[in-house]
Design a protein around this motif. Structure first.
Motif, PDB file in Angstrom:
ATOM      1  N   GLN A  38      53.166  32.039  36.038  1.00 21.97           N
ATOM      2  CA  GLN A  38      52.824  31.067  35.006  1.00 21.97           C
ATOM      3  C   GLN A  38      53.917  30.002  34.914  1.00 21.97           C
ATOM      4  OE1 GLN A  38      52.071  32.638  31.088  1.00 21.97           O
ATOM      5  NE2 GLN A  38      51.793  30.591  30.213  1.00 21.97           N
ATOM      6  N   ASP A  39      55.174  30.418  34.938  1.00 17.29           N
ATOM      7  CA  ASP A  39      56.284  29.464  34.887  1.00 17.29           C
ATOM      8  C   ASP A  39      56.220  28.488  36.057  1.00 17.29           C
ATOM      9  OD1 ASP A  39      57.241  30.735  32.608  1.00 17.29           O
ATOM     10  OD2 ASP A  39      58.815  31.840  33.675  1.00 17.29           O
ATOM     11  N   VAL A  40      55.964  29.002  37.256  1.00 17.26           N
ATOM     12  CA  VAL A  40      55.868  28.136  38.429  1.00 17.26           C
ATOM     13  C   VAL A  40      54.670  27.199  38.290  1.00 17.26           C
ATOM     14  CG1 VAL A  40      55.445  28.086  40.931  1.00 17.26           C
ATOM     15  CG2 VAL A  40      57.099  29.706  39.966  1.00 17.26           C
ATOM     16  N   ALA A  41      53.549  27.707  37.812  1.00 15.94           N
ATOM     17  CA  ALA A  41      52.354  26.868  37.620  1.00 15.94           C
ATOM     18  C   ALA A  41      52.641  25.727  36.651  1.00 15.94           C
ATOM     19  CB  ALA A  41      51.194  27.717  37.119  1.00 15.94           C
ATOM     20  N   GLU A  42      53.369  26.013  35.588  1.00 14.22           N
ATOM     21  CA  GLU A  42      53.710  24.973  34.624  1.00 14.22           C
ATOM     22  C   GLU A  42      54.655  23.940  35.232  1.00 14.22           C
ATOM     23  OE1 GLU A  42      55.026  27.214  31.230  1.00 14.22           O
ATOM     24  OE2 GLU A  42      52.983  27.871  30.774  1.00 14.22           O
ATOM     25  N   ALA A  56      42.920  21.813  43.563  1.00 17.39           N
ATOM     26  CA  ALA A  56      43.495  22.906  42.780  1.00 17.39           C
ATOM     27  C   ALA A  56      44.735  23.442  43.472  1.00 17.39           C
ATOM     28  CB  ALA A  56      42.480  24.031  42.591  1.00 17.39           C
ATOM     29  N   VAL A  57      45.654  23.913  42.653  1.00 19.12           N
ATOM     30  CA  VAL A  57      46.829  24.635  43.133  1.00 19.12           C
ATOM     31  C   VAL A  57      46.725  26.026  42.529  1.00 19.12           C
ATOM     32  CG1 VAL A  57      49.347  24.795  43.081  1.00 19.12           C
ATOM     33  CG2 VAL A  57      48.246  22.558  43.291  1.00 19.12           C
ATOM     34  N   PHE A  58      46.834  27.039  43.378  1.00 19.73           N
ATOM     35  CA  PHE A  58      46.796  28.431  42.947  1.00 19.73           C
ATOM     36  C   PHE A  58      48.191  29.016  43.091  1.00 19.73           C
ATOM     37  CE2 PHE A  58      42.675  27.265  44.608  1.00 19.73           C
ATOM     38  CZ  PHE A  58      41.805  27.709  43.618  1.00 19.73           C
ATOM     39  N   VAL A  59      48.658  29.669  42.034  1.00 19.55           N
ATOM     40  CA  VAL A  59      49.965  30.324  42.050  1.00 19.55           C
ATOM     41  C   VAL A  59      49.721  31.769  41.648  1.00 19.55           C
ATOM     42  CG1 VAL A  59      52.315  30.327  41.140  1.00 19.55           C
ATOM     43  CG2 VAL A  59      51.059  28.157  41.320  1.00 19.55           C
ATOM     44  N   THR A  60      50.108  32.704  42.517  1.00 20.81           N
ATOM     45  CA  THR A  60      49.857  34.101  42.183  1.00 20.81           C
ATOM     46  C   THR A  60      50.963  35.018  42.660  1.00 20.81           C
ATOM     47  OG1 THR A  60      48.209  35.883  42.217  1.00 20.81           O
ATOM     48  CG2 THR A  60      48.476  34.606  44.250  1.00 20.81           C
ATOM     49  N   SER A  61      51.135  36.083  41.924  1.00 23.42           N
ATOM     50  CA  SER A  61      52.034  37.154  42.336  1.00 23.42           C
ATOM     51  C   SER A  61      51.179  38.266  42.935  1.00 23.42           C
ATOM     52  CB  SER A  61      52.830  37.665  41.135  1.00 23.42           C
ATOM     53  OG  SER A  61      51.958  38.115  40.119  1.00 23.42           O
ATOM     54  N   THR A  62      51.829  39.280  43.462  1.00 21.57           N
ATOM     55  CA  THR A  62      51.144  40.447  44.019  1.00 21.57           C
ATOM     56  C   THR A  62      51.610  41.666  43.248  1.00 21.57           C
ATOM     57  OG1 THR A  62      51.017  39.453  46.213  1.00 21.57           O
ATOM     58  CG2 THR A  62      50.817  41.841  46.101  1.00 21.57           C
ATOM     59  N   SER A  65      39.940  20.679  47.629  1.00 16.35           N
ATOM     60  CA  SER A  65      41.205  20.628  48.363  1.00 16.35           C
ATOM     61  C   SER A  65      42.195  21.503  47.603  1.00 16.35           C
ATOM     62  CB  SER A  65      41.685  19.176  48.414  1.00 16.35           C
ATOM     63  OG  SER A  65      42.858  19.061  49.148  1.00 16.35           O
ATOM     64  N   PHE A  66      42.911  22.388  48.319  1.00 15.13           N
ATOM     65  CA  PHE A  66      43.742  23.349  47.606  1.00 15.13           C
ATOM     66  C   PHE A  66      45.097  23.578  48.270  1.00 15.13           C
ATOM     67  CE2 PHE A  66      42.177  26.075  50.916  1.00 15.13           C
ATOM     68  CZ  PHE A  66      43.134  27.057  51.071  1.00 15.13           C
ATOM     69  N   ALA A  67      45.997  24.129  47.467  1.00 15.70           N
ATOM     70  CA  ALA A  67      47.273  24.670  47.930  1.00 15.70           C
ATOM     71  C   ALA A  67      47.420  26.016  47.244  1.00 15.70           C
ATOM     72  CB  ALA A  67      48.429  23.745  47.567  1.00 15.70           C
ATOM     73  N   CYS A  68      48.068  26.939  47.922  1.00 19.04           N
ATOM     74  CA  CYS A  68      48.228  28.291  47.394  1.00 19.04           C
ATOM     75  C   CYS A  68      49.690  28.701  47.509  1.00 19.04           C
ATOM     76  CB  CYS A  68      47.328  29.232  48.192  1.00 19.04           C
ATOM     77  SG  CYS A  68      47.045  30.808  47.431  1.00 19.04           S
ATOM     78  N   PHE A  69      50.278  29.135  46.387  1.00 13.01           N
ATOM     79  CA  PHE A  69      51.660  29.606  46.359  1.00 13.01           C
ATOM     80  C   PHE A  69      51.674  31.080  45.987  1.00 13.01           C
ATOM     81  CE2 PHE A  69      52.079  25.101  45.397  1.00 13.01           C
ATOM     82  CZ  PHE A  69      53.127  24.735  46.218  1.00 13.01           C
ATOM     83  N   GLY A  70      52.430  31.863  46.725  1.00 15.77           N
ATOM     84  CA  GLY A  70      52.573  33.278  46.415  1.00 15.77           C
ATOM     85  C   GLY A  70      53.996  33.592  46.000  1.00 15.77           C
ATOM     86  N   LEU A  71      54.133  34.462  45.009  1.00 18.29           N
ATOM     87  CA  LEU A  71      55.444  34.882  44.527  1.00 18.29           C
ATOM     88  C   LEU A  71      55.588  36.375  44.716  1.00 18.29           C
ATOM     89  CD1 LEU A  71      55.498  33.036  41.094  1.00 18.29           C
ATOM     90  CD2 LEU A  71      56.367  32.220  43.271  1.00 18.29           C
ATOM     91  N   GLY A  72      56.788  36.795  45.012  1.00 17.32           N
ATOM     92  CA  GLY A  72      57.013  38.224  45.136  1.00 17.32           C
ATOM     93  C   GLY A  72      58.364  38.537  45.739  1.00 17.32           C
ATOM     94  N   VAL A 117      50.677  39.537  49.543  1.00 17.47           N
ATOM     95  CA  VAL A 117      49.344  39.864  50.042  1.00 17.47           C
ATOM     96  C   VAL A 117      48.250  39.217  49.198  1.00 17.47           C
ATOM     97  CG1 VAL A 117      47.701  41.760  50.396  1.00 17.47           C
ATOM     98  CG2 VAL A 117      50.017  41.929  51.261  1.00 17.47           C
ATOM     99  N   ALA A 118      48.397  39.205  47.879  1.00 16.60           N
ATOM    100  CA  ALA A 118      47.372  38.601  47.027  1.00 16.60           C
ATOM    101  C   ALA A 118      47.197  37.115  47.349  1.00 16.60           C
ATOM    102  CB  ALA A 118      47.717  38.798  45.552  1.00 16.60           C
ATOM    103  N   ALA A 119      48.296  36.398  47.519  1.00 22.47           N
ATOM    104  CA  ALA A 119      48.206  34.966  47.853  1.00 22.47           C
ATOM    105  C   ALA A 119      47.603  34.758  49.239  1.00 22.47           C
ATOM    106  CB  ALA A 119      49.581  34.313  47.768  1.00 22.47           C
ATOM    107  N   LYS A 120      47.972  35.609  50.178  1.00 19.81           N
ATOM    108  CA  LYS A 120      47.425  35.490  51.540  1.00 19.81           C
ATOM    109  C   LYS A 120      45.928  35.753  51.556  1.00 19.81           C
ATOM    110  CE  LYS A 120      51.785  36.761  53.706  1.00 19.81           C
ATOM    111  NZ  LYS A 120      52.536  37.825  54.370  1.00 19.81           N
ATOM    112  N   LYS A 121      45.492  36.765  50.807  1.00 17.84           N
ATOM    113  CA  LYS A 121      44.054  37.065  50.724  1.00 17.84           C
ATOM    114  C   LYS A 121      43.295  35.923  50.051  1.00 17.84           C
ATOM    115  CE  LYS A 121      44.259  42.119  50.421  1.00 17.84           C
ATOM    116  NZ  LYS A 121      44.047  43.264  49.489  1.00 17.84           N
ATOM    117  N   LEU A 122      43.871  35.396  48.977  1.00 20.11           N
ATOM    118  CA  LEU A 122      43.247  34.283  48.270  1.00 20.11           C
ATOM    119  C   LEU A 122      43.116  33.083  49.200  1.00 20.11           C
ATOM    120  CD1 LEU A 122      42.159  32.885  45.734  1.00 20.11           C
ATOM    121  CD2 LEU A 122      44.536  32.446  45.066  1.00 20.11           C
TER     122      LEU A 122
END
Length: 143
Positions: free
Chosen positions: A37-41, A73-79, A110-117, A126-131
Protein backbone atom coordinates in the motif's frame (compact mmCIF):
# COMPACT_ATOMS: atom_id res chain seq x y z
CA UNK A 1 -1.63 11.96 1.43
CA UNK A 2 -0.49 15.50 0.98
CA UNK A 3 -2.92 18.24 -0.02
CA UNK A 4 -3.86 17.85 -3.65
CA UNK A 5 -2.37 14.33 -3.79
CA UNK A 6 -4.18 11.05 -4.16
CA UNK A 7 -6.24 9.75 -1.30
CA UNK A 8 -4.38 7.02 0.56
CA UNK A 9 -7.59 5.05 0.96
CA UNK A 10 -8.78 5.62 -2.60
CA UNK A 11 -12.39 5.95 -3.66
CA UNK A 12 -13.94 3.07 -5.60
CA UNK A 13 -16.58 5.29 -7.18
CA UNK A 14 -13.98 7.76 -8.41
CA UNK A 15 -11.84 4.92 -9.69
CA UNK A 16 -14.60 3.36 -11.74
CA UNK A 17 -16.06 6.63 -13.00
CA UNK A 18 -14.06 7.87 -15.93
CA UNK A 19 -11.56 5.00 -16.10
CA UNK A 20 -11.24 5.69 -19.79
CA UNK A 21 -10.16 9.31 -19.30
CA UNK A 22 -6.85 10.00 -21.04
CA UNK A 23 -4.89 10.65 -17.82
CA UNK A 24 -6.66 8.28 -15.42
CA UNK A 25 -4.42 5.75 -13.70
CA UNK A 26 -5.54 2.90 -11.47
CA UNK A 27 -3.04 1.96 -8.79
CA UNK A 28 -4.19 -1.30 -7.25
CA UNK A 29 -2.39 -3.03 -4.41
CA UNK A 30 -2.44 -6.31 -2.52
CA UNK A 31 -0.85 -6.04 0.92
CA UNK A 32 -0.89 -7.82 4.29
CA UNK A 33 1.49 -5.57 6.21
CA UNK A 34 0.94 -2.26 4.42
CA UNK A 35 4.22 -2.21 2.48
CA UNK A 36 2.55 -2.67 -0.91
CA UNK A 37 0.00 0.00 0.00
CA UNK A 38 2.83 2.41 0.86
CA UNK A 39 4.52 1.73 -2.48
CA UNK A 40 1.19 2.13 -4.33
CA UNK A 41 0.68 5.51 -2.68
CA UNK A 42 4.21 6.58 -3.68
CA UNK A 43 3.53 5.49 -7.27
CA UNK A 44 0.30 7.52 -7.22
CA UNK A 45 2.04 10.64 -5.87
CA UNK A 46 4.67 10.43 -8.62
CA UNK A 47 1.99 9.82 -11.26
CA UNK A 48 0.09 12.85 -9.98
CA UNK A 49 3.22 15.00 -10.32
CA UNK A 50 3.46 13.80 -13.92
CA UNK A 51 -0.07 14.90 -14.76
CA UNK A 52 -2.02 11.68 -14.21
CA UNK A 53 -5.18 11.36 -12.13
CA UNK A 54 -4.45 8.29 -9.96
CA UNK A 55 -6.89 6.30 -7.86
CA UNK A 56 -5.30 4.10 -5.19
CA UNK A 57 -7.29 1.09 -4.02
CA UNK A 58 -6.79 -2.32 -2.49
CA UNK A 59 -7.41 -4.84 -5.27
CA UNK A 60 -10.51 -6.18 -3.53
CA UNK A 61 -11.92 -2.65 -3.07
CA UNK A 62 -11.94 -2.13 -6.84
CA UNK A 63 -14.93 -3.38 -8.84
CA UNK A 64 -12.91 -5.92 -10.81
CA UNK A 65 -15.66 -6.44 -13.39
CA UNK A 66 -14.84 -2.91 -14.59
CA UNK A 67 -11.17 -3.70 -15.24
CA UNK A 68 -11.75 -4.32 -18.98
CA UNK A 69 -12.92 -0.70 -19.27
CA UNK A 70 -9.72 0.67 -17.74
CA UNK A 71 -6.95 1.98 -19.98
CA UNK A 72 -3.93 1.96 -17.63
CA UNK A 73 -3.11 0.41 -14.29
CA UNK A 74 -0.21 -0.22 -11.97
CA UNK A 75 -0.44 -3.30 -9.76
CA UNK A 76 1.63 -3.53 -6.58
CA UNK A 77 1.51 -6.77 -4.63
CA UNK A 78 3.32 -8.74 -2.00
CA UNK A 79 3.44 -12.53 -1.75
CA UNK A 80 2.20 -14.45 1.27
CA UNK A 81 3.23 -17.84 2.56
CA UNK A 82 3.80 -20.31 -0.25
CA UNK A 83 3.18 -17.90 -3.13
CA UNK A 84 -0.34 -16.83 -2.24
CA UNK A 85 -1.74 -13.36 -2.92
CA UNK A 86 -2.44 -11.13 0.10
CA UNK A 87 -5.91 -11.41 1.65
CA UNK A 88 -7.04 -8.06 0.19
CA UNK A 89 -6.28 -9.32 -3.34
CA UNK A 90 -7.89 -12.77 -3.25
CA UNK A 91 -11.32 -11.98 -4.75
CA UNK A 92 -9.62 -9.85 -7.43
CA UNK A 93 -7.34 -12.77 -8.27
CA UNK A 94 -10.25 -15.24 -8.21
CA UNK A 95 -12.08 -13.11 -10.80
CA UNK A 96 -9.03 -12.95 -13.08
CA UNK A 97 -8.77 -16.75 -13.03
CA UNK A 98 -12.33 -17.31 -14.25
CA UNK A 99 -12.41 -19.50 -17.33
CA UNK A 100 -15.37 -17.51 -18.65
CA UNK A 101 -13.26 -14.37 -19.14
CA UNK A 102 -12.74 -13.70 -22.85
CA UNK A 103 -9.14 -14.35 -23.89
CA UNK A 104 -8.71 -10.74 -25.04
CA UNK A 105 -10.76 -9.04 -22.30
CA UNK A 106 -7.87 -6.77 -21.18
CA UNK A 107 -6.51 -5.85 -24.61
CA UNK A 108 -7.07 -2.14 -23.91
CA UNK A 109 -5.41 -2.14 -20.48
CA UNK A 110 -1.80 -0.98 -20.45
CA UNK A 111 -0.20 -2.15 -17.21
CA UNK A 112 2.86 -2.37 -15.00
CA UNK A 113 3.25 -4.85 -12.17
CA UNK A 114 5.47 -4.45 -9.09
CA UNK A 115 6.16 -7.27 -6.66
CA UNK A 116 7.43 -6.88 -3.11
CA UNK A 117 8.98 -9.48 -0.92
CA UNK A 118 12.02 -11.07 0.62
CA UNK A 119 14.35 -12.65 -1.95
CA UNK A 120 15.47 -15.23 0.62
CA UNK A 121 12.16 -17.06 0.23
CA UNK A 122 11.73 -19.74 -2.43
CA UNK A 123 8.40 -18.21 -3.53
CA UNK A 124 9.83 -14.67 -3.87
CA UNK A 125 7.44 -12.46 -5.85
CA UNK A 126 5.36 -15.40 -7.04
CA UNK A 127 2.07 -13.52 -6.64
CA UNK A 128 3.32 -10.63 -8.81
CA UNK A 129 4.74 -13.03 -11.40
CA UNK A 130 1.45 -14.95 -11.60
CA UNK A 131 -0.52 -11.71 -11.85
CA UNK A 132 1.75 -10.45 -14.62
CA UNK A 133 1.39 -13.70 -16.60
CA UNK A 134 -2.40 -13.72 -16.19
CA UNK A 135 -2.73 -10.12 -17.35
CA UNK A 136 -0.66 -10.96 -20.42
CA UNK A 137 -2.82 -14.03 -21.13
CA UNK A 138 -5.84 -11.72 -21.11
CA UNK A 139 -3.96 -9.70 -23.76
CA UNK A 140 -3.15 -6.68 -21.59
CA UNK A 141 -0.12 -4.91 -23.11
CA UNK A 142 2.70 -3.86 -20.81
CA UNK A 143 2.89 -0.10 -20.56
Amino acid sequence: ASAGGPSPRGDARRASAGMTDARTLLVLYGSETGNAQDVAERVAREASRRGFAPSVLAMDAFEVTELPAARRAVFVTSTMGQGDPPSNARSFWKFLLRKSLPEDSLRRLSFACFGLGDSHYAKFNVAAKKLHRRLERLRAPRG
